[in-house]
Design an enzyme around this catalytic site. Structure first.
Site, mmCIF file in Angstrom:
data_model
loop_
_atom_site.group_PDB
_atom_site.id
_atom_site.type_symbol
_atom_site.label_atom_id
_atom_site.label_comp_id
_atom_site.label_asym_id
_atom_site.label_seq_id
_atom_site.Cartn_x
_atom_site.Cartn_y
_atom_site.Cartn_z
ATOM 1 N N HIS A 1 -11.491 -2.977 3.525
ATOM 2 C CA HIS A 1 -11.332 -2.519 4.917
ATOM 3 C C HIS A 1 -11.961 -1.342 5.178
ATOM 4 O O HIS A 1 -11.966 -0.766 6.275
ATOM 5 C CB HIS A 1 -9.963 -2.433 5.063
ATOM 6 C CG HIS A 1 -9.215 -1.241 4.319
ATOM 7 N ND1 HIS A 1 -9.337 -1.222 3.189
ATOM 8 C CD2 HIS A 1 -8.657 -0.250 4.769
ATOM 9 C CE1 HIS A 1 -8.548 -0.203 2.723
ATOM 10 N NE2 HIS A 1 -8.541 0.537 3.801
ATOM 11 N N ASP A 2 -12.577 -0.815 4.206
ATOM 12 C CA ASP A 2 -13.545 0.336 4.499
ATOM 13 C C ASP A 2 -14.905 0.397 4.173
ATOM 14 O O ASP A 2 -15.720 1.227 4.362
ATOM 15 C CB ASP A 2 -13.033 1.470 3.418
ATOM 16 C CG ASP A 2 -11.569 2.158 3.384
ATOM 17 O OD1 ASP A 2 -10.948 2.450 2.498
ATOM 18 O OD2 ASP A 2 -11.038 2.048 4.702
ATOM 19 N N ASP B 1 0.736 -1.161 -0.079
ATOM 20 C CA ASP B 1 -0.054 -0.227 0.135
ATOM 21 C C ASP B 1 0.853 1.153 -0.092
ATOM 22 O O ASP B 1 1.863 1.320 0.827
ATOM 23 C CB ASP B 1 -0.816 0.172 1.180
ATOM 24 C CG ASP B 1 -2.347 0.476 1.194
ATOM 25 O OD1 ASP B 1 -3.111 -0.371 1.520
ATOM 26 O OD2 ASP B 1 -2.352 1.547 0.261
ATOM 27 N N GLU C 1 -6.548 3.470 -6.275
ATOM 28 C CA GLU C 1 -7.773 3.556 -5.469
ATOM 29 C C GLU C 1 -8.156 5.120 -5.967
ATOM 30 O O GLU C 1 -7.743 5.837 -5.518
ATOM 31 C CB GLU C 1 -7.766 3.493 -4.136
ATOM 32 C CG GLU C 1 -9.041 3.357 -3.152
ATOM 33 C CD GLU C 1 -9.027 4.018 -1.851
ATOM 34 O OE1 GLU C 1 -8.096 4.806 -1.723
ATOM 35 O OE2 GLU C 1 -9.947 3.619 -1.184
ATOM 36 N N ASP D 1 -2.932 4.732 -2.483
ATOM 37 C CA ASP D 1 -4.335 5.127 -1.744
ATOM 38 C C ASP D 1 -4.875 6.349 -2.312
ATOM 39 O O ASP D 1 -3.942 7.397 -2.351
ATOM 40 C CB ASP D 1 -3.604 5.294 -0.445
ATOM 41 C CG ASP D 1 -5.003 5.491 0.506
ATOM 42 O OD1 ASP D 1 -5.826 4.903 0.912
ATOM 43 O OD2 ASP D 1 -4.669 6.645 1.343
HETATM 44 O O1 TEU Z 1 -9.740 5.402 1.563
HETATM 45 C C1 TEU Z 1 -10.354 6.473 1.078
HETATM 46 C C2 TEU Z 1 -11.681 6.357 1.083
HETATM 47 O O2 TEU Z 1 -12.299 6.434 -0.144
HETATM 48 C C3 TEU Z 1 -12.514 6.048 1.984
HETATM 49 O O3 TEU Z 1 -11.770 6.056 3.374
HETATM 50 C C4 TEU Z 1 -13.708 6.641 2.303
HETATM 51 O O4 TEU Z 1 -13.322 8.102 1.691
HETATM 52 C C5 TEU Z 1 -14.176 7.155 3.522
HETATM 53 O O5 TEU Z 1 -14.796 5.870 4.097
HETATM 54 C C6 TEU Z 1 -15.353 8.155 3.665
HETATM 55 O O6 TEU Z 1 -16.513 7.345 3.299
HETATM 56 C C7 TEU Z 1 -8.249 5.184 1.796
HETATM 57 C C8 TEU Z 1 -7.978 4.011 2.829
HETATM 58 O O7 TEU Z 1 -8.630 2.853 1.924
HETATM 59 C C9 TEU Z 1 -8.738 4.171 3.871
HETATM 60 O O8 TEU Z 1 -8.654 3.364 4.878
HETATM 61 C C10 TEU Z 1 -8.037 5.533 4.657
HETATM 62 O O9 TEU Z 1 -8.726 5.683 6.031
HETATM 63 C C11 TEU Z 1 -8.290 6.757 3.702
HETATM 64 O O10 TEU Z 1 -8.094 6.342 2.265
HETATM 65 C C12 TEU Z 1 -6.994 7.843 4.007
HETATM 66 O O11 TEU Z 1 -5.830 7.254 3.761
#
Ligand code: TEU
Length: 570
Positions: A330-331, A99, A256, A201
């Site tokens: 994970h999100d 990542d 992403e 990311d």
């Molecule tokens: O995620 C960005 C992202 O699109 C999600 O975090 C979403 O914006 C957020 O849940 C609001 O709905 C990436 C990573 O996957 C995430 O884990 C990080 O928290 C984020 O970037 C910041 O680095």
């Protein structure tokens, strides 16, 4: 397009290290724990492991707040552990994807600590600093994706710095060629260590409109994202990374893409553009957001899910782009709970989602626990949650008038922590994840839902994923077949085909808890079905139905057939 690159026939497994396997008893997963589980991943048929951030970090955003891009966080182990992981992966014919979080760094990063010292510090322009607005307040009305304003005030120099995420995640200034050189250096450092993949990311946010205008809220959500999403120089910046790192080291890359467009993802992933190998987009995972609002609840819109998946299949295919296929990460809440019935039909639902996803064109991603049918955990109290975004929104929703119970109900369904509880390895204490106290609770269903149980069941969800992953290597049609949607707005069924010169793959899934019938379109029957042999490649029910014009589907039934050579039987 040629489809010869190995990663177009591969499956990538996503490891959230904090919750994967703990070998020290500190309640946090670690690199050695991943090394111990490589045979499990090899058995599944995984080609590449996406390891989420293990860099030095204060862990405000579980590692997406990087304080040193070239050092391993001691909680996760040592650089020697990392080097062993790379060796152990390669010895099994697998590769490592890291990542790369370079839209922002932690405010504890050395660069930021220097940058904040004075306006003329050499590192000042590594970040985005602005004077207060005309009213003495924020430079503009942009909002953080974690809630609240996107600017933090720094007393020392009397300016604000930009934070599109947490207030401790400072956006990097990609307009600065010195910063870009630093990024190239850190990427090269990991490429030299044998890393063969990068997941980048929120990489489509790195180019901001340099006017930093207010958002007049004429276009929803009106939080400023239209001034930094797929921004003016983003493709230029990525092409430079490709030229200086991705191509020389033959790195597989997945961007992403937050709030992106199909047109941009074609540009990001068409090989002729020399940018990324593939892209994550999220439109299909917003079909349960009322008016695009994540922190409101509604049942998911099935027709919109099918429409979006189809649009991206057809659009990326026609544009020469390449999808990263996923329903979990994970999100996101667990797809099993979000789109199926994770109690009465857990096994059928998990297999249905896997078959539906793995039949599409792209590179499939398996998020840890998905392959054993882990659902959303049972949350009992907000104190069980850890995610900074969820805790921010729990507070903000109550400030905006929701009761504590209403806010908690939304958190339970939306929180990113739904996917961050520890991997469930067996029915031992803490699901075999740790001998200590886990940093976040283990879901109470672990005695019945765990990897050991899955491995010992020939008809398990794990073995369904294993079969799907092997089918992708065996049948080129899964990589190359042209996508056609077959169910026009059926209320419960999603059906599509993938066609090559001589064969046709057919996937039909009943996304409901009712028995239904599905009739193929007449032209499909005449052209593809009549008089042709077919094989059921995989299904999720006892019965093995033949492929007919009209088929009956039990609750959450899902099948993949292969229709053989076009030459008629006679
Ligand atoms: O995620 C960005 C992202 O699109 C999600 O975090 C979403 O914006 C957020 O849940 C609001 O709905 C990436 C990573 O996957 C995430 O884990 C990080 O928290 C984020 O970037 C910041 O680095």
């Amino acid at each position: 397009m040629t489809y010869q690159e190995w990663w177009r026939k591969s499956t990538i497994y996503q490891v959230y290290p904090k919750s994967f396997m703990d070998t020290t008893g500190n309640g946090v997963g670690d690199i050695r724990g991943l090394i111990d589980k490589l045979d499990y991943l090899k058995n599944l048929g995984i080609d590449m492991v996406w390891l989420q951030p293990v860099y030095v970090s204060p862990q405000n955003d579980n590692g997406y707040d990087v304080a040193d891009y070239c050092q391993i966080n001691p909680d996760y182990g040592t650089m020697e552990d990392f080097d062993e992981l790379v060796r152990e992966l390669k010895s099994r014919g697998m590769e490592l994807m890291l990542d790369i979080v370079v839209n922002h760094s932690s405010t504890e990063h050395r660069w930021f600590q220097e940058s904040r010292k004075s306006r003329d510090n050499p590192y000042r322009d590594y970040y985005i600093w602005k004077d207060p607005g005309p009213d003495g307040g924020y430079p503009n009305n942009w909002q953080s994706k974690f809630g609240g304003p996107a600017w933090q005030y720094d007393e020392t120099t009397g300016q604000y710095f930009l934070t599109l995420f947490d207030k401790t995640q400072a956006d990097l200034n990609w307009e600065n060629p010195k910063l870009r050189e630093e990024v190239i250096k850190l990427m090269t450092f990991w490429a030299e260590k044998g890393v063969r993949g990068f997941r980048l990311d929120v990489i489509n946010l790195i180019s901001k409109d340099q006017q930093f205008p207010d958002d007049d809220v004429s276009v929803l959500p009106g939080d400023g994202r239209r001034f930094y999403t797929d921004g003016p120089r983003v493709h230029e910046f990525i092409k430079e990374l490709n030229e200086k790192v991705f191509s020389p080291y033959q790195i597989v890359t997945v961007g992403e893409m937050s709030s992106t467009t199909l047109e941009n993802c074609i540009r990001y992933s068409n090989p002729s553009e020399h940018e990324f190998s593939m892209t994550f987009s999220f439109h299909h995972l917003k079909v349960d957001y009322p008016h695009g609002q994540k922190w409101e609840l509604m049942p998911y819109d099935f027709e919109q899910l099918k429409r979006l998946l189809s649009e991206w299949q057809v659009g990326m295919q026609q544009g020469g782009g390449w999808n990263a296929l996923f329903l979990n990460n994970h999100d996101q809440p667990r797809a099993l709970s979000r789109f199926t019935d994770d109690f009465q039909y857990r096994k059928e639902g998990a297999k249905l989602l896997a078959t539906t996803l793995h039949g599409l064109q792209g590179t499939p991603y398996v998020f840890q626990g998905e392959e054993i049918g882990m659902p959303n955990p049972q949350w009992n109290d907000i104190s069980e949650l850890r995610d900074i975004e969820s805790l921010n929104m729990y507070r903000i929703m109550q400030e905006n008038g929701k009761t504590r119970e209403e806010a908690f109900e939304i958190i339970k369904q939306r929180s990113r922590d739904n996917s961050r509880t520890p991997m469930q390895w067996n029915s031992d204490a803490q699901a075999g994840f740790t001998t200590g106290t886990p940093w976040i609770k283990v879901d109470e269903r672990y005695p019945e839902i765990n990897a050991e149980r899955e491995m010992n069941d020939p008809d398990s969800i794990f073995n369904h994923y294993k079969r799907l992953i092997s089918l992708r290597k065996e049948y080129p049609i899964l990589t190359e077949g042209i996508y056609h949607r077959l169910d026009e707005a059926h209320p419960q069924v999603f059906a599509y085909s993938r066609s090559s010169e001589n064969e046709t793959l057919v996937v039909v899934s009943n996304f409901s808890n009712e028995a239904v019938e599905f009739e193929f379109p007449q032209d499909f029957v005449l052209e593809q079905l009549d008089g042709r042999e077919h094989t059921l490649l995989i299904g999720n029910t006892e019965e093995k139905p033949a492929l007919r014009k009209l088929i009956s589907l039990s609750p959450f039934a899902s099948y993949m057939w292969l229709i053989h050579d076009l030459k008629k039987l006679n």
